[in-house]
Design an enzyme around this catalytic site. Structure first.
Site, PDB file in Angstrom:
ATOM      1  N   HIS A 167       0.793  -1.098   0.034  1.00  0.00           N
ATOM      2  CA  HIS A 167       0.075  -0.090  -0.066  1.00  0.00           C
ATOM      3  C   HIS A 167       0.864   1.305  -0.171  1.00  0.00           C
ATOM      4  CE1 HIS A 167      -3.690  -2.044   2.064  1.00  0.00           C
ATOM      5  NE2 HIS A 167      -4.186  -1.683   0.796  1.00  0.00           N
ATOM      6  N   CYS A 261      -2.048   2.782   8.977  1.00  0.00           N
ATOM      7  CA  CYS A 261      -3.139   1.942   8.537  1.00  0.00           C
ATOM      8  C   CYS A 261      -4.265   2.156   9.622  1.00  0.00           C
ATOM      9  CB  CYS A 261      -2.828   0.427   8.852  1.00  0.00           C
ATOM     10  SG  CYS A 261      -1.369   0.187   7.377  1.00  0.00           S
TER      11      CYS A 261
HETATM   12  N1  ARG Z   1      -3.860  -6.991   6.644  1.00  0.00           N
HETATM   13  C1  ARG Z   1      -4.337  -6.084   5.997  1.00  0.00           C
HETATM   14  C2  ARG Z   1      -4.278  -6.084   4.536  1.00  0.00           C
HETATM   15  O1  ARG Z   1      -3.404  -6.675   3.951  1.00  0.00           O
HETATM   16  C3  ARG Z   1      -3.367  -4.715   6.368  1.00  0.00           C
HETATM   17  C4  ARG Z   1      -3.888  -3.376   5.846  1.00  0.00           C
HETATM   18  C5  ARG Z   1      -3.094  -2.299   6.376  1.00  0.00           C
HETATM   19  N2  ARG Z   1      -3.430  -1.160   6.010  1.00  0.00           N
HETATM   20  C6  ARG Z   1      -2.742   0.013   5.207  1.00  0.00           C
HETATM   21  N3  ARG Z   1      -3.253   1.141   5.181  1.00  0.00           N
HETATM   22  N4  ARG Z   1      -1.716  -0.247   5.001  1.00  0.00           N
HETATM   23  O2  ARG Z   1      -5.119  -5.415   3.549  1.00  0.00           O
END
Ligand code: ARG
Length: 270
Positions: A167, A261
């Site tokens: 991300h 996150c």
């Molecule tokens: N386990 C989650 C996923 O893979 C983690 C998300 C993390 N969020 C972020 N904004 N990077 O989607």
């Protein structure tokens, strides 16, 4: 010389947090997760925000949605208008209507659910008037055009190339309306060139900072809340006149998430 501006955040307590599937390289369902510790660590983050004077609102966690704690992914909210996520992975799809309903009942008129895959502020970060937008792993590049049309803000497409930084908010942090910090190797060569061109003064994170998710940070313009292990980054921020505030979110890192996150910024129309 730097000034803090009070923020309005939405967070989700990790009551049902766990790692029971793997949709990014950090997630290993075989590794034990201490949900109670995750809650304690998350409460500390929430307290840090409140002590800094920010407003924190809470959305109810839903049993069976272990990643819902990562509120940043629920939507992007700018000028009081919400573009609600459309998740890539089946395991997270049901989070979108929960975030939509919350926004709808809390003063955000008519939230729009994205038509193509768009993982909210995980991949969309506002810097001044520009909306930086990540793609490569999660958000569909077509979502960038959808977001530009919806918000009427210039969207800058950036391509992520390292699956550990899946991300945008795992590889780039917004520090104020002009300043970012980022980890160049997470981006394609062309995207690195775009970032150099737009942000020649950016803070460049080290490998070690990136590994501990140091860039998964929030800033109010002065105080930068970041994972406490990102010590090189904290030192650089201090040199630049920011005030780093380290927090320990080690349990949440087992799911590939940290400070940013867990934090969705609700930007009003003002
Ligand atoms: N386990 C989650 C996923 O893979 C983690 C998300 C993390 N969020 C972020 N904004 N990077 O989607």
């Amino acid at each position: 010389m730097r000034t803090a501006r009070n923020r309005h955040y939405l967070m989700c307590r990790p009551t049902y947090f766990d790692v029971v599937y793997s949709i990014n390289p950090w997630m290993d369902p075989a590794k034990p997760v201490d949900t109670a510790l995750a809650v304690t660590q998350w409460e500390q983050l929430r307290r840090v925000y409140e002590d800094l004077g920010h407003t924190v609102e809470l959305i109810d966690p839903v049993d069976g949605l272990p990643d819902m704690v990562f509120a940043a992914n629920g939507a992007t909210v700018i000028d009081g208008r919400a573009l609600v996520a459309k998740f890539r992975d089946a395991e997270r799809v049901a989070e979108a209507p929960a975030y939509r309903d919350w926004l709808h009942t809390h003063g955000f008129a008519d939230p729009r659910t994205a038509e193509v895959v768009n993982e909210g502020e995980g991949d969309y970060l506002l810097v001044g008037d520009l909306l930086l937008a990540g793609t490569g792993f999660r958000s569909d590049p077509r979502s960038h055009a959808e977001a530009q049309e919806f918000f009427g803000r210039p969207v800058i497409s950036l391509t992520l190339v390292d699956p550990d930084y899946y991300h945008l908010d795992t590889a780039l942090a917004v520090l104020d309306d002009e300043t970012i910090a980022y980890y160049p190797p997470a981006f394609s060569p062309g995207s690195q060139a775009v970032l150099r061109r737009l942000f020649p003064e950016a803070v460049i994170a080290t490998d070690a900072d990136a590994r501990v998710f140091g860039l998964n940070a929030t800033s109010d313009g002065l105080n930068v809340v970041l994972p406490q292990g990102a010590t090189d980054l904290a030192a650089q921020l201090r040199t630049r006149g920011f005030a780093p505030v380290g927090v320990d979110l080690s349990e949440l890192l087992k799911a590939g998430g940290s400070v940013k996150c867990c934090t969705l910024e609700l930007r009003s129309g003002s």
